[in-house]
Design an enzyme around this catalytic site. Structure first.
Site, PDB file in Angstrom:
ATOM      1  CE  LYS A   1      20.175  -0.350   3.553  1.00 51.79           C
ATOM      2  NZ  LYS A   1      19.698   0.819   4.268  1.00 51.79           N
TER       3      LYS A   1
ATOM      4  CB  SER B   1      17.345   0.714   7.505  1.00 49.74           C
ATOM      5  OG  SER B   1      17.260   0.955   6.123  1.00 49.74           O
TER       6      SER B   1
ATOM      7  CB  SER C   1      16.497   1.372   2.899  1.00 45.38           C
ATOM      8  OG  SER C   1      17.556   2.237   3.240  1.00 45.38           O
TER       9      SER C   1
END
Length: 391
Positions: A60, A122, A57
């Site tokens: 991101k 997230s 993640s």
């Protein structure tokens, strides 16, 4: 054709600086660890910093970088409403979809809410919905991500999706690139960074049974544990292990850290806090120049002036081990030049380089004034001087 790198140094560019024989020791079980001090550009720790790895993640951060750039340009409004396509919801809900914002099919959700869902929660679903809202398809959005990566100097990274989900190796980064990306978020979009990255929790969605609101905590392991912590992003998959790119600022000194490949959630907390505390406690900042100080000058090509002053865009400092005594060190001004006009005041056109026994510490210098292009007769005169060796 790339111009040669020029080094300008002068007797005035000397100072009393520390020159440690070695850095303070730090050992970590993380497969990858990287720590830099933005005030000096010093790399305080580097362990496998250029080894490619899946970001999970932490990818991101590039999704939010794309959104932040569009918002800053005025091409994307935070109150723009995005539709959660049923096909997107179907793929990115339930335990098999990892972290989620708990969006619903056909829900109308704002860019502002999606950014909070991506950064604080997230949300894999939020990342894809935002990507589709901005670019039409996630594939088109990843093209923008990779264009941004190239422009920011992420030389060893590639993005195959918007949320860092495992994709057979198409998405990869390095710790050094993640730190560069984090720095861009912090320095290029300070207001947006401050608004979105340090939220401790966020509420969105409802439980199926009672319809109770769902509140989730920010997984950032530094928040509430390290003074001045305000970002950035955790990541975890079976493939990548537990990772984190984080930042904190204390007394005007900002550090950025990356750890990756840890084997537990608690291990990520422990190592993240330990590394950041070590960065602040085992190293000290030695002031060099106040913001606005005239450091030197750079030669200008085809400009209304032949030189442009170089100034410190912020307070500049050297990073040295705590408790080390000082001795003389050398500084240089480095730039690719002559710098071609026009030049805007505040434009980053050179770097101040402090040469240390264990490497260089590099700090930006900016133009102290505007320099326009030379007029028609000025260009003729410059050409004649160059022709006869007068310039």
């Amino acid at each position: 054709m790339k111009r040669a790198i020029l080094f300008a140094s002068a007797a005035a560019l000397t100072l009393s600086t520390a020159a440690p024989a070695k850095a303070p020791p730090f050992d970590t079980p993380a497969r990858v660890a990287y720590l830099i001090d933005l005030s000096s550009g010093a790399v305080l720790l580097s362990k496998n910093a250029d080894v490619r790895m899946p970001p999970a993640s932490m990818a991101k951060m590039m999704t939010t970088n794309v959104a932040f750039e569009l918002i800053k340009k005025g091409d994307l409004k935070t109150d723009k409403m995005c539709t959660v396509r049923p096909e997107t919801w179907q793929k990115w809900h339930g335990p098999q979809a990892g972290s989620t914002m708990f969006l619903s099919p056909n829900e109308q959700v704002s860019v502002d809410e999606l950014l909070k869902g991506i950064i604080t929660l997230s949300g894999n679903d939020a990342s894809v919905v935002l990507a589709e809202c901005i670019a039409g398809t996630e594939e088109a959005f990843t093209n923008i991500m990779n264009e941004n990566a190239k422009r920011l100097g992420l030389t060893n990274s590639h993005f195959g999706n918007s949320n860092g989900w495992p994709d057979e190796g198409r998405t990869y980064v390095t710790a050094r690139d993640l730190a560069t990306l984090a720095r861009a978020e912090i320095e290029n979009y300070p207001d947006l960074y401050k608004k979105y990255y340090s939220l401790t929790e966020y509420t969105h969605g409802q439980t199926l049974g009672s319809g109770a609101a769902i509140t989730q905590a920010n997984r950032n392991p530094l928040l509430g544990k390290v003074p001045g912590a305000d970002g950035l992003k955790t990541g975890h998959t079976e493939e990548a292990g537990y990772g984190f790119t984080g930042s904190a600022e204390q007394n005007g000194r900002r550090l950025i850290m990356v750890v990756a490949g840890l084997d537990s959630y608690n291990g990520r907390i422990q190592e993240s806090v330990r590394l950041m505390q070590w960065g602040f406690n085992a190293w000290q900042s030695k002031p060099l120049f106040k913001s606005g100080t005239n450091i030197g000058s750079a030669k200008v090509q085809m400009g209304s002036s032949s030189e442009v002053p170089l100034i410190a865009p912020r307070d500049l400092a050297l990073t040295i081990p705590a408790g080390i005594l000082s001795k003389t060190g050398a500084m240089k001004i480095r730039y690719q030049g002559p710098v071609k006009a026009p030049i805007a005041k505040g434009q980053h056109i050179a770097d101040l380089v402090v040469v240390m026994p264990d490497g260089e510490q590099v700090m930006p210098l900016v133009a102290g004034e505007d320099v326009g292009q030379a007029g028609f007769f000025g260009r003729i005169w410059i050409g004649l001087k160059q022709l006869f060796g007068m310039a």
